[in-house]
Design a protein around this motif. Structure first.
Motif, PDB file in Angstrom:
ATOM      1  N   LEU A 255       8.355   2.392   3.251  1.00  0.00           N
ATOM      2  CA  LEU A 255       6.962   2.429   2.799  1.00  0.00           C
ATOM      3  C   LEU A 255       6.657   3.746   2.095  1.00  0.00           C
ATOM      4  CD1 LEU A 255       4.050   1.333   2.728  1.00  0.00           C
ATOM      5  CD2 LEU A 255       3.734   2.326   5.017  1.00  0.00           C
ATOM      6  N   ALA A 256       7.124   4.850   2.672  1.00  0.00           N
ATOM      7  CA  ALA A 256       6.882   6.156   2.058  1.00  0.00           C
ATOM      8  C   ALA A 256       7.499   6.237   0.674  1.00  0.00           C
ATOM      9  CB  ALA A 256       7.446   7.266   2.951  1.00  0.00           C
ATOM     10  N   ARG A 257       8.700   5.717   0.550  1.00  0.00           N
ATOM     11  CA  ARG A 257       9.359   5.727  -0.761  1.00  0.00           C
ATOM     12  C   ARG A 257       8.554   4.896  -1.763  1.00  0.00           C
ATOM     13  NH1 ARG A 257      14.249   3.297   0.395  1.00  0.00           N
ATOM     14  NH2 ARG A 257      13.349   1.350  -0.311  1.00  0.00           N
ATOM     15  N   THR A 258       8.046   3.761  -1.322  1.00  0.00           N
ATOM     16  CA  THR A 258       7.245   2.911  -2.196  1.00  0.00           C
ATOM     17  C   THR A 258       5.970   3.625  -2.637  1.00  0.00           C
ATOM     18  OG1 THR A 258       8.093   0.912  -1.119  1.00  0.00           O
ATOM     19  CG2 THR A 258       6.040   0.701  -2.358  1.00  0.00           C
ATOM     20  N   LEU A 259       5.281   4.255  -1.685  1.00  0.00           N
ATOM     21  CA  LEU A 259       4.035   4.946  -2.012  1.00  0.00           C
ATOM     22  C   LEU A 259       4.269   6.135  -2.923  1.00  0.00           C
ATOM     23  CD1 LEU A 259       2.292   4.895   1.491  1.00  0.00           C
ATOM     24  CD2 LEU A 259       1.789   3.444  -0.479  1.00  0.00           C
ATOM     25  N   ARG A 417       4.263  -2.728  -3.056  1.00  0.00           N
ATOM     26  CA  ARG A 417       3.098  -3.091  -2.255  1.00  0.00           C
ATOM     27  C   ARG A 417       2.628  -4.499  -2.551  1.00  0.00           C
ATOM     28  NH1 ARG A 417       0.163   0.662   0.453  1.00  0.00           N
ATOM     29  NH2 ARG A 417      -0.544  -1.195   1.537  1.00  0.00           N
ATOM     30  N   GLU A 418       2.704  -4.908  -3.820  1.00  0.00           N
ATOM     31  CA  GLU A 418       2.269  -6.252  -4.193  1.00  0.00           C
ATOM     32  C   GLU A 418       2.992  -6.674  -5.462  1.00  0.00           C
ATOM     33  OE1 GLU A 418      -1.818  -8.581  -5.590  1.00  0.00           O
ATOM     34  OE2 GLU A 418      -1.957  -6.813  -4.312  1.00  0.00           O
ATOM     35  N   LEU A 419       3.471  -7.897  -5.484  1.00  0.00           N
ATOM     36  CA  LEU A 419       4.154  -8.422  -6.657  1.00  0.00           C
ATOM     37  C   LEU A 419       3.120  -8.817  -7.714  1.00  0.00           C
ATOM     38  CD1 LEU A 419       7.237  -8.755  -6.939  1.00  0.00           C
ATOM     39  CD2 LEU A 419       6.901 -11.202  -6.616  1.00  0.00           C
ATOM     40  N   THR A 420       3.398  -8.481  -8.971  1.00  0.00           N
ATOM     41  CA  THR A 420       2.480  -8.812 -10.064  1.00  0.00           C
ATOM     42  C   THR A 420       3.106  -9.873 -10.965  1.00  0.00           C
ATOM     43  OG1 THR A 420       3.350  -7.140 -11.580  1.00  0.00           O
ATOM     44  CG2 THR A 420       1.656  -6.431 -10.010  1.00  0.00           C
ATOM     45  N   VAL A 467      -5.606  -5.023 -11.576  1.00  0.00           N
ATOM     46  CA  VAL A 467      -5.694  -3.789 -10.792  1.00  0.00           C
ATOM     47  C   VAL A 467      -4.355  -3.480 -10.122  1.00  0.00           C
ATOM     48  CG1 VAL A 467      -6.749  -2.737  -8.745  1.00  0.00           C
ATOM     49  CG2 VAL A 467      -8.174  -3.911 -10.435  1.00  0.00           C
ATOM     50  N   ALA A 468      -3.733  -4.501  -9.534  1.00  0.00           N
ATOM     51  CA  ALA A 468      -2.439  -4.279  -8.864  1.00  0.00           C
ATOM     52  C   ALA A 468      -1.395  -3.790  -9.859  1.00  0.00           C
ATOM     53  CB  ALA A 468      -1.964  -5.561  -8.185  1.00  0.00           C
ATOM     54  N   ARG A 469      -1.420  -4.341 -11.058  1.00  0.00           N
ATOM     55  CA  ARG A 469      -0.444  -3.931 -12.074  1.00  0.00           C
ATOM     56  C   ARG A 469      -0.683  -2.487 -12.513  1.00  0.00           C
ATOM     57  NH1 ARG A 469       4.358  -3.208 -14.169  1.00  0.00           N
ATOM     58  NH2 ARG A 469       4.382  -3.157 -16.447  1.00  0.00           N
ATOM     59  N   GLN A 488      -2.991   4.123  -5.670  1.00  0.00           N
ATOM     60  CA  GLN A 488      -2.936   2.829  -5.011  1.00  0.00           C
ATOM     61  C   GLN A 488      -4.015   1.929  -5.612  1.00  0.00           C
ATOM     62  OE1 GLN A 488      -0.402   2.329  -2.991  1.00  0.00           O
ATOM     63  NE2 GLN A 488       0.181   4.496  -3.200  1.00  0.00           N
ATOM     64  N   GLN A 489      -4.005   0.651  -5.226  1.00  0.00           N
ATOM     65  CA  GLN A 489      -4.986  -0.277  -5.791  1.00  0.00           C
ATOM     66  C   GLN A 489      -6.418   0.176  -5.523  1.00  0.00           C
ATOM     67  OE1 GLN A 489      -4.342  -4.497  -5.155  1.00  0.00           O
ATOM     68  NE2 GLN A 489      -2.186  -4.132  -4.734  1.00  0.00           N
ATOM     69  N   THR A 490      -6.659   0.694  -4.324  1.00  0.00           N
ATOM     70  CA  THR A 490      -8.015   1.143  -4.011  1.00  0.00           C
ATOM     71  C   THR A 490      -8.423   2.307  -4.903  1.00  0.00           C
ATOM     72  OG1 THR A 490      -7.043   2.467  -2.232  1.00  0.00           O
ATOM     73  CG2 THR A 490      -8.026   0.359  -1.623  1.00  0.00           C
ATOM     74  N   ASP A 491      -7.461   3.147  -5.279  1.00  0.00           N
ATOM     75  CA  ASP A 491      -7.770   4.268  -6.169  1.00  0.00           C
ATOM     76  C   ASP A 491      -8.151   3.766  -7.558  1.00  0.00           C
ATOM     77  OD1 ASP A 491      -7.053   6.112  -4.133  1.00  0.00           O
ATOM     78  OD2 ASP A 491      -4.942   5.840  -4.644  1.00  0.00           O
ATOM     79  N   VAL A 492      -7.401   2.783  -8.056  1.00  0.00           N
ATOM     80  CA  VAL A 492      -7.721   2.209  -9.369  1.00  0.00           C
ATOM     81  C   VAL A 492      -9.093   1.545  -9.322  1.00  0.00           C
ATOM     82  CG1 VAL A 492      -7.040   0.508 -11.109  1.00  0.00           C
ATOM     83  CG2 VAL A 492      -5.287   1.882  -9.946  1.00  0.00           C
TER      84      VAL A 492
END
Length: 621
Positions: A255-259, A417-420, A467-469, A488-492
């Motif tokens: 997860l850390a690597r992904t973030l 985090r999410e597939l687009t 947004v996810a993309r 992250q998505q919430t930031d966008v």
């Protein structure tokens, strides 16, 4: 006897050189089993994080706050080791025993502190069963889990509002110790249903809270081993055992690597005894197998897993010591093959060293070698690549094909985090690049090539489904990423909802197909000026004038809206130096240089850069 890699780590620790040699630590940890990883983690946890930062300025520690219900002393060591495997030092704060509820409610706790990237709230079944009356019935469990789920949903929303990082919860294991307290089988079955619905509800919280992550412990428990030691649970309140916490720490490392935007993009696979059973050059097409035989079925399973990854945006390449023509013929027509030639964006079959072939593939895909995962059954080839290309993740396959798939999947190299929608189309888009390359080779000049490409760009505020993309672009784009701020998505979404700010999406297509959302620009309007907080573009579409067209439209819009100037920043990293001069080439002048190397540029909006003639642009703001 300790593993040689662990002995080397002990030697570095004894001589006080672990901080100095920290870049070599991931390679050493890659050789260790889970028990030795925990031992290595205890050594690494003694090294001051500040010393690692001082010795290696580009190494950024991760701050994690840990809280929970039971005793979690056994988590720090494996968590330190798992993060170090990915080159990330850990700065951890561990809360008081059973303080999870107080700390999640308190917005002044370490879970909410500035700089905390991960807030780990590790729960166990006793948070429910410990609150039940005695005697208890299934109805009591239903009432308790419903209330607990509602509480956790509220706390997740509060954390998302007030905290900068990601909150991590987990599903709760149901033990036989709990079910066996019910004497009748019907009640046990009902309890199983209630508990699974509770865990499903926990997982479902992530659909409503984008900065919440829930680790599903069921697959980790299924790997084997006890959930806990009964005596330690009774006497020391250790509700989750060391083995399970070690696996949990592994998932947190992923997860850390992904973030951090370090998801791998390319899976390069060997062929002989990796993708199929046998050696094509010796056995011929009729002598290899990926089905129908005892061993062949294991290779078929591996191919199915590789194809599954490829369908989700992982670029597949083949890297084999073979003659190219027979390899392509097998991929086209061999009846055992699940993977076909069209599943690969590059097929490299020759007799050159594989490290050089991987470099060549990276160059042709316009990606860094650190985007690659390399899977090969040969210890020599793996050692060659690991030694000359340490940025490449090497999967240690061996002569047992039944383990190929598990070893490939063990480290979650391709987690997102999410597939687009763009992810699912990525392989086809890269294959279209081969057609673009053919056009380039058959045209007389770059200008003629670009005119023939028929580039069409759409530039406008991001739509809800994009947004996810956009978040993914900030996480995965490293070259044309002018400030490397990861969102992250919430930031966008926060940018979209903030007055005076915009998250703009760049979409592109040409005669060979639709590339989808290929870039993003984040801007804000303040005191009569336009601030460009970041500009990003996918490496797939470099050198087509797309970024020039988008910026020209943005600056023209700023001028027509009455802005007196536009400001932009460039923050240097190891990978974006190629675009250090992007802003000056667009008419921006350097106005400030910060001690950390950040450059600030200003455009007076007098002479605006033109839109490239070969680009058809549609822009709206």
């Amino acid at each position: 006897m300790a593993a040689p890699a662990l002995e080397r780590l002990r030697e570095l620790h004894t001589t006080g050189k672990l901080a100095v040699e920290y870049p070599a630590v991931p390679g050493l940890l890659a050789e260790l089993d889970p028990a030795d990883l925990a031992r290595a983690g205890r050594l690494l946890a003694r090294v001051p994080v500040e010393e690692i930062e001082e010795r290696h300025p580009g190494t950024v520690p991760l701050t994690a706050a840990v809280t929970g219900h039971g005793t979690l002393d056994g988590l720090t060591a494996p968590l330190t080791a798992q993060l170090a495997r990915h080159g990330i030092p850990l700065r951890a704060t561990v809360g008081d025993h059973d303080a999870w509820l107080r700390e999640l409610r308190d917005t002044g706790s370490a879970l909410y502190a500035d700089g905390t990237e991960l807030a780990l709230c590790v729960l166990d079944a006793d948070v429910v069963f410990g609150e039940l009356p005695v005697p208890w019935r299934v109805e009591d469990v239903t009432e308790a889990t419903t209330a607990k789920l509602e509480l956790l949903g509220h706390l997740a929303a509060q954390h998302a509002t007030h905290a900068p990082g990601t909150l991590v919860l987990n599903t709760l294991p149901l033990l036989r110790f709990h079910t066996a307290q019910l004497a009748d089988h019907r009640s046990r079955a009902e309890l199983g249903v209630v508990w699974r619905e509770f865990n499903a509800g926990l997982l479902r919280l992530t659909t409503h809270h984008p900065r919440l992550h829930v680790v599903d412990l069921d697959p980790l428990i299924a790997e084997g081993g006890p959930v806990r030691d009964t005596r330690l649970a009774a006497y020391a309140k250790v509700q989750l055992g060391e083995e399970l916490l070690g696996r949990y720490a592994r998932e947190i490392g992923h997860l850390a690597r992904t973030l951090r935007g370090r998801t791998k993009k390319v899976l390069a696979v060997d062929l002989d005894n990796t993708l199929w059973d046998g050696i094509l050059g010796d056995d011929g097409p009729e002598g290899i197998a990926a089905a129908t035989t005892y061993r062949g079925e294991a290779f078929r399973t591996f191919q199915r897993v590789v194809k599954q990854l490829g369908a989700q945006g992982v670029l597949l390449t083949a890297c084999s010591k073979n003659d190219e023509a027979p390899v392509r013929e097998v991929l086209r027509s061999h009846p055992d093959m699940v993977l076909k030639e069209d599943d690969f964006v590059r097929v490299t079959a020759n007799w050159q060293p594989k490290d050089g072939n991987l470099r060549d593939q990276a160059d042709r895909l316009n990606l860094g070698v650190d985007s690659f995962v390399f899977a090969d059954d040969s210890p020599f080839e793996r050692g060659l690549v690991a030694g000359s290309l340490p940025e490449v993740a090497v999967v240690p396959l061996d002569e047992e094909p039944a383990l190929h798939a598990e070893r490939l999947l063990a480290d979650g190299w391709f987690d997102v985090r999410e597939l687009t929608a763009e992810d699912r189309l990525r392989a086809g888009q890269y294959r279209s690049d081969a057609e673009r390359a053919d056009l380039r080779e058959n045209t007389g000049s770059m200008e003629e090539y670009l005119r023939g490409l028929d580039v069409r760009v759409e530039f406008s505020p991001a739509r809800d489904h994009e947004v996810a993309r956009l978040a993914q672009i900030t996480l995965r784009t490293n070259q044309f990423n002018l400030t490397t701020r990861r969102l992250q998505q919430t930031d966008v979404q926060r940018v979209r909802e903030t007055d005076g700010s915009q998250a703009l999406a760049i979409r592109a297509r040409d005669r060979f197909g639709d590339n989808g959302v290929v870039g993003a620009v984040f801007v804000r309007w303040t005191e009569g000026a336009l601030w460009i907080d970041n500009a990003l573009l996918s490496c797939r579409v470099f050198a087509r004038g797309i970024e020039d067209a988008a910026l020209s439209a943005l600056l023209r819009h700023a001028k027509e809206s009455g802005a007196r100037c536009a400001h932009a920043e460039y923050r240097p990293t190891a990978k974006n130096t190629r675009y250090r001069d992007f802003w000056p080439t667009q008419g921006f002048a350097l106005t400030e240089e910060s001690p950390d190397g950040t450059l600030t540029f200003t455009h007076e909006l007098a002479a605006l850069p033109p839109i490239p003639e070969h680009v058809t642009l549609t822009a709206e703001f």
